[in-house]
Each structure stands twice: as C-alpha cells, then as structure tokens.
Design an enzyme around this catalytic site. Structure first.
Site, PDB file in Angstrom:
ATOM      1  N   ASP A  34       0.851  -1.192   0.000  1.00 22.52           N
ATOM      2  CA  ASP A  34       0.000   0.000   0.000  1.00 22.52           C
ATOM      3  C   ASP A  34       0.886   1.241   0.000  1.00 22.52           C
ATOM      4  OD1 ASP A  34      -2.052   1.845   0.342  1.00 22.52           O
ATOM      5  OD2 ASP A  34      -2.153   1.532   2.524  1.00 22.52           O
ATOM      6  N   ASN A  36      -0.762   4.599  -0.570  1.00 24.97           N
ATOM      7  CA  ASN A  36      -1.528   5.817  -0.286  1.00 24.97           C
ATOM      8  C   ASN A  36      -2.275   5.737   1.044  1.00 24.97           C
ATOM      9  OD1 ASN A  36      -3.431   3.978  -1.016  1.00 24.97           O
ATOM     10  ND2 ASN A  36      -4.603   5.361  -2.332  1.00 24.97           N
ATOM     11  N   ASP A  38      -4.433   3.603   2.481  1.00 28.03           N
ATOM     12  CA  ASP A  38      -5.841   3.224   2.655  1.00 28.03           C
ATOM     13  C   ASP A  38      -5.990   1.774   3.127  1.00 28.03           C
ATOM     14  OD1 ASP A  38      -5.178   1.832   0.379  1.00 28.03           O
ATOM     15  OD2 ASP A  38      -6.776   2.671  -0.878  1.00 28.03           O
ATOM     16  N   ASP A  42      -1.620  -1.354  -3.917  1.00 25.99           N
ATOM     17  CA  ASP A  42      -1.951  -0.617  -5.135  1.00 25.99           C
ATOM     18  C   ASP A  42      -0.851  -0.775  -6.188  1.00 25.99           C
ATOM     19  OD1 ASP A  42      -0.018   1.277  -4.029  1.00 25.99           O
ATOM     20  OD2 ASP A  42      -1.671   1.949  -2.748  1.00 25.99           O
ATOM     21  N   ASP A 111      -4.486 -10.960 -15.339  1.00 25.83           N
ATOM     22  CA  ASP A 111      -5.461 -12.012 -15.083  1.00 25.83           C
ATOM     23  C   ASP A 111      -6.656 -11.729 -15.982  1.00 25.83           C
ATOM     24  OD1 ASP A 111      -6.959 -14.054 -13.640  1.00 25.83           O
ATOM     25  OD2 ASP A 111      -5.612 -13.634 -11.964  1.00 25.83           O
ATOM     26  N   ASP A 219      -8.490 -17.136 -16.261  1.00 26.96           N
ATOM     27  CA  ASP A 219      -9.220 -17.616 -15.088  1.00 26.96           C
ATOM     28  C   ASP A 219     -10.310 -18.630 -15.444  1.00 26.96           C
ATOM     29  OD1 ASP A 219      -9.852 -16.905 -12.140  1.00 26.96           O
ATOM     30  OD2 ASP A 219     -11.805 -16.640 -13.092  1.00 26.96           O
ATOM     31  N   GLU A 276      -6.228 -21.586 -16.313  1.00 26.20           N
ATOM     32  CA  GLU A 276      -6.575 -22.226 -15.045  1.00 26.20           C
ATOM     33  C   GLU A 276      -7.687 -23.236 -15.299  1.00 26.20           C
ATOM     34  OE1 GLU A 276      -8.173 -21.127 -10.551  1.00 26.20           O
ATOM     35  OE2 GLU A 276      -9.206 -20.396 -12.319  1.00 26.20           O
ATOM     36  N   HIS A 348      -3.457 -17.418  -4.585  1.00 25.61           N
ATOM     37  CA  HIS A 348      -4.395 -16.666  -3.751  1.00 25.61           C
ATOM     38  C   HIS A 348      -5.644 -17.469  -3.382  1.00 25.61           C
ATOM     39  CE1 HIS A 348      -5.850 -16.550  -7.777  1.00 25.61           C
ATOM     40  NE2 HIS A 348      -7.004 -16.072  -7.363  1.00 25.61           N
ATOM     41  N   ASP A 349      -5.783 -18.685  -3.916  1.00 29.58           N
ATOM     42  CA  ASP A 349      -6.931 -19.537  -3.595  1.00 29.58           C
ATOM     43  C   ASP A 349      -6.557 -20.671  -2.643  1.00 29.58           C
ATOM     44  OD1 ASP A 349      -8.583 -18.097  -5.356  1.00 29.58           O
ATOM     45  OD2 ASP A 349      -8.056 -19.402  -7.051  1.00 29.58           O
TER      46      ASP A 349
HETATM   47  C1  GLC Z   1     -10.488 -18.518 -10.088  1.00 26.02           C
HETATM   48  C2  GLC Z   1      -9.758 -17.514  -9.235  1.00 26.02           C
HETATM   49  C3  GLC Z   1     -10.520 -17.313  -7.965  1.00 26.02           C
HETATM   50  C4  GLC Z   1     -11.878 -16.756  -8.330  1.00 26.02           C
HETATM   51  C5  GLC Z   1     -12.602 -17.649  -9.328  1.00 26.02           C
HETATM   52  C6  GLC Z   1     -13.758 -16.940  -9.961  1.00 26.02           C
HETATM   53  O1  GLC Z   1     -10.528 -19.773  -9.517  1.00 26.02           O
HETATM   54  O2  GLC Z   1      -8.443 -17.927  -9.014  1.00 26.02           O
HETATM   55  O3  GLC Z   1      -9.874 -16.461  -7.072  1.00 26.02           O
HETATM   56  O4  GLC Z   1     -12.662 -16.629  -7.183  1.00 26.02           O
HETATM   57  O5  GLC Z   1     -11.765 -18.059 -10.383  1.00 26.02           O
HETATM   58  O6  GLC Z   1     -13.318 -15.932 -10.820  1.00 26.02           O
HETATM   59 CA    CA Z   2      -3.576   1.746  -1.403  1.00 25.44          CA
END
Ligand code: GLC
Ligand code: CA
Length: 589
Positions: A34, A36, A38, A42, A111, A219, A276, A348-349
C-alpha cells in the site's frame, strides 16, 4: 544452506520458447504494498517493489485482477475490462508499472476473467434490463423448472451448485427468470455460445496486448462451455459441487480456446498464456497445452492441491507420505516432452504450503525449503506466490470477523452457531491473502494504515527485511533455486525421471539433458530416512556427483566429491536424509 554456484558458468541459458527457463511471481495486488495509506495494496506499490523482484531473478510477473470492480470476489468480478479499479490506481499508473517492469527485463501478465463478469458490468445491466434486451442472450437466463412457482424453493432451472456454495442460479424478480452464476451471485456467467460475446472478449484482449501487456493467466477457463440444454447433474464429486460434469470440459471448450488463441495470442508472438483448469487431469491436460493444439502454453491444474479433499474442501483429511510426490510424478510423466507444466504450490486460492504440506512449528525453514526444492526443479515453469519465498504461514482465522473471502463467508452463513470449523480455518482462501510481510513493524511494512485483512501472528518474525541479509534464509534459498533454473540447461529442457529409493516420503528425481544432469533429493517428512538406489544392473545410480545446493548447514559425510578438481568431503546421495532435508546434485555419470 549449501550453495555452490561457482560449479557452473554464470551465463543464462537461451531457452526456446523463452518461458521454458523463466520463473513467474504472482502478485495479489490488494495485499502486496500500500502506498496511499488506505490499507489496500496498489499499482504504485507494485511498481516500487519491482526492484525486489528483479533482484530475486523473476522473469514474469502475474498480477491478479486490477480492473474496475465492485470487489465482491476481490476483483474477479469485473465491471469494466478496459479500466483500472480506483482502489489500485489508474491506467497511467498501470502504464508506468509496465514500463518499469520492461526496463528491468520482466514481463507482465494480466489475469483474464471471462467466464463471467460483475453484475455491475454494463453488459449485464443491459442484459438484465428486459427479457427483450439485445444483450439478453449474452448471459444464461432461464425460466423456473416447469410447473414450479418462479422464485420458490427448489424452483431453480437445474440442480447445479455454485463453486462458492448454494445454487448456481439467482432469481431475478423483475423478469421472473434466473441467471446462472457458477461462482458468486455477483458473477453472472457469460454465454460463450453467443459469437458477439466472444468477439467482445477477443477485442478486449487485443486492446491490452497492444497496450504492452505480455500475456494472460486465464481464469476458470475450463467451465466456459456448458452442456447443451443445461441438464441436471449427478451426485457431487467433492471438492466439486453438483453439476460440475455438465459445465467443466464442455463440448465446445477446445473449439473456443483455439478460436481465442487464433484471434488474439497468435497475433502477438511471444505472448505468455497459462489457463486455469480446475478439472484438468494428467490425461486431459495435453489438450490444453500441447503446442500443436494452439491453445495455451501451460496449465494451472489442481490435482495436488485437491489432495485429501474427497470429503469436501473444508473437511480435509490428513495426507500420507508420498501422496504429493506421486501426483507430481504423474503430471511430469503425462506431460513429458509433449506438454509443459505450470509448477506451483501456492496461490491466492490456496492455504500457505508450509502450513498445509510442511511442518510450520518444528521444521519451518527446512520444510519450506524442502517443498520448494520438490516442485521448483521439475520440468515446467515455476510459479512463486507472494510471500511463499519467505515461508509465510496461514492467517489467524478464529472468529467470523477474521474472514473476508466470499467463499468462506458463504460457508459460515450456511451453518448454525458462531464456531469456526477447523477445516475452514485451515483451508480458507483468506490464509493466502494476508499482507505481504516486508519488515517486522506491526503492519509488516505493508501499509501505514489498518490493513484490509489481519496479519497472522507469525508476521512479526517472518519477513523480507530479516531474510534478505541472511544467506541461510528461505528467501536466499529461493534465490538460489531461481538462479539454478537460469544456469542449468537440464532444468529447462531435461527429461524428468523419478527414482524409487524405497521410501515413499523421499522424492528423488533426475533431470537429464545431453549437456548436463541434475539429481534432486527431497525428504518430504520429519523422519530420518535412508535412500536405497536400485542396484547398478537394474537402474540408474549416481556415481560421480557434486553437491550444488542443499538446505542443511553442514555437509555431513564420509564420501567425497568426485567431480571437478576439488576433493571435498560431502554428503553423498546414498547418505541418510534428515527431516525435510533437500539436496541438489550435479551429476556426471
Ligand atoms: C479462479 C480464481 C478465484 C476466483 C474464481 C472466480 O478460480 O483464481 O480467485 O474466485 O476463479 O473468478
Ligand atoms: Ca492503497
């Protein structure tokens, strides 16, 4: 840690295609840096940290969605494909970020979320405005089941379940119809059967590629083609919900992907593509990534991260020795020299890999580096998820208020009482979404404000600032692995061969190329185990070797290096392996 780069020339191998010796780093923008104040990361924060990534040796940066979005699924619900969400910055900030990355020799991958949009996307707003809308058919609108009262319990058009729990259909009282959402209610599925939808998607992709983006991580791409007639699904096969077989790997999937490629990537030679595909199997993966198919360079598959989830994602069972290594091996063998793997442990999942597959208490450093060695030197392109390179651990998810993720909150909503099930705490996607830990300040150097999601208790001791100076750190070990991928041709083009050394927890493999050969040995357990290479008559046995990289401090053996001019007493491939020990040998048999 033992690291002997002097055993090899410094020059990078010139790989073809270029991404075969590249290392990718994945950024979750809201949790990276971050600037700024918040509490959200970013684009300017990413730009400022690019030097860190260049210093690590990263070649490709994948940034999770930054498009304009109401953030129902943290940006995977896009309201404008051609703008940046104000939370992250604007298009100028994005151009500055790309320019700086390119200056540093790194490529930037966006993405691409095109199975669905946000309910706030103008396409959906128009589609929802009337059953006669010109864009009605851009999404899946259906009537209630015949004979059922629209909106009544059980009247949904079919029995499909959303990935995030509950029915995949949302009733719209305005039109008396339902729309399909395989993910959150705020993520209506686009109708890929409609050629106008596909044209609009390809236009948008080309717009980004023309702007300087180097490729896409695509995705949820294996669910874009639905079974004709949208039939009811059979019983669920966890961790997938009911109906999964009717929308995963649908009949027109590969036709759509080949069309996408020919209309976009094919006009941008050298662009990077990874799809993916949560349903891909070692058998079906080549359909997506064999070069002659004209679809993707590589695939993000789920088999290893879905291990032990047969009873449901949030009711994991303990894993047994060798399971992870067996899945790795299956994928390496199936794709062989015909396809290409995206190699990963985290994103991130997923929960943090040390928390899930390693031993975060007794062997934090050892298990982090052992897991790293196990996946990183296989055949494929390794992906590192932010914070993985410092061994970040899972979040502190003990009360409802600790959770942010729509999937976890849906799961809690569907249950009685306030208790947080241990399976949810362990497996929630929020585990991987806590702020990047840059230093030991209370907010880990991520923000000057209150971060949007809490930091794990381990954040005070695990951070970049302490590890970057320490040659024995997890971070230094990752740097050495990245460097190895760049230096050793066998790690790029070499074949993969698992060697059975008689212990399921010992993952031993060899990467062989005409000009170089590497032996990777990893103990994926906390026990001391002795490898038994098969006899010389039966199979390959390392006879001339030099230890190149290892995650223990002391070379502890009787044998000596028989390669090169130095005679060094060193641990031999035949010596017992300590808990979570990893060794990488250069071999010249
Ligand atoms: C993919 C992404 C996930 C998202 C899902 C729906 O699996 O990695 O984070 O919630 O698609 O877009
Ligand atoms: Ca920020």
């Amino acid at each position: 840690m033992i690291h002997r780069p002097h055993l090899l020339p410094a020059a990078h191998t010139h790989a073809s295609p270029w991404w075969t010796n590249a290392v990718l780093y994945q950024i979750y923008p809201r949790s990276f840096q971050d600037t700024n104040g918040d509490g959200f990361g970013d684009l300017e924060g990413i730009r400022q940290r690019l030097d860190y990534l260049a210093d690590l040796g990263i070649d490709i940066v994948w940034i999770c969605p930054i498009y304009r979005s109401p953030q129902a699924d943290n940006g995977y619900d896009i309201a404008d494909y051609r703008d940046i969400d104000p939370l992250f910055g604007d298009l100028d900030a994005f151009d500055r970020l790309i320019a700086r990355a390119h200056e540093l020799g790194m490529r930037v991958v966006m993405d691409l979320v095109v199975n669905h949009t946000s309910i706030e996307h103008p396409w959906f707003v128009e589609s929802a405005s009337s059953v006669h809308s010109a864009r009605r058919d851009w999404y899946y609108w259906r009537d209630a089941r015949p004979g059922m009262q629209p909106g009544a319990a059980g009247a949904e058009p079919n029995n499909w379940e959303s990935f995030f729990g509950g029915s995949a259909w949302q009733y719209d009282p305005n039109s008396g119809q339902y729309y399909l959402h395989l993910f959150a209610r705020e993520q209506p599925d686009l109708n890929w059967e409609n050629p106008q939808v596909r044209d609009a998607v390809y236009d948008m992709m080309n717009w980004w590629l023309d702007r300087g983006v180097d490729g896409f991580r695509v995705d949820a791409i294996d669910v874009i083609s639905k079974a004709p007639g949208l039939p009811d699904g059979g019983p669920a096969r966890p961790p997938f919900g009911v109906g999964h077989e009717c929308y995963a790997d649908g009949p027109r999937l590969h036709e759509f992907l080949q069309e996408m490629n020919s209309r976009t990537f094919a006009h941008h030679p050298g662009s990077f593509t990874v799809g993916e595909a949560s349903n891909a199997s070692a058998e079906s993966a080549l359909l997506f990534c064999a070069p002659d198919r004209g679809e993707f360079n590589m695939l993000i598959q789920f088999e290893h991260v879905n291990l032990g989830l047969e009873n449901g994602k949030f009711t994991p069972r303990p894993m047994s020795d060798g399971e992870l290594a067996d899945v790795f091996t299956r994928w390496q063998n199936a794709l062989g020299e015909r396809g290409w793997n995206a190699l990963y442990l985290e994103n991130h999942d997923q929960p943090r890999s040390v928390s899930r597959f390693g031993d975060p208490t007794a062997y934090w450093r050892e298990s982090a580096t052992a897991l790293a060695t196990a996946y990183f030197l296989q055949r494929g392109t390794p992906f590192i998820y932010q914070g993985q390179e410092i061994g970040m651990l899972g979040g502190a998810l003990s009360t409802r208020a600790d959770f942010r993720d729509v999937e976890s909150l849906n799961y809690l909503d569907g249950r009685e009482g306030n208790e947080v099930p241990t399976g949810l705490a362990a497996m929630s996607r929020d585990n991987g979404r806590t702020p990047m830990q840059w230093d030991d300040s209370p907010t880990a150097g991520f923000t000057s404000a209150h971060p949007w999601i809490g930091l794990p208790p381990s954040s005070s001791s695990i951070n970049v600032a302490t590890q970057i100076q320490d040659p024995g750190s997890i971070l230094s070990y990752y740097k050495a692995l990245i460097d190895a991928r760049h230096r050793i041709p066998a790690l790029t083009q070499g074949t993969f061969e698992r060697i059975d050394v008689g212990e399921p927890a010992l993952f031993v493999y060899r990467r062989h190329a005409p000009d170089s050969e590497v032996l990777v040995m990893v103990n994926l357990s906390g026990a001391v185990l002795t490898p038994h290479f098969p006899g010389p008559d039966e199979a390959w046995v390392p006879t001339r070797w030099a230890l190149y990289l290892g995650n223990t401090d002391v070379p502890h053996s009787s044998d000596s290096v028989r390669m090169g001019s130095d005679e060094v007493h060193d641990v031999s491939p035949h010596d017992a392996m300590g808990p979570w020990e990893a060794r990488v040998y250069l071999v010249a048999n």
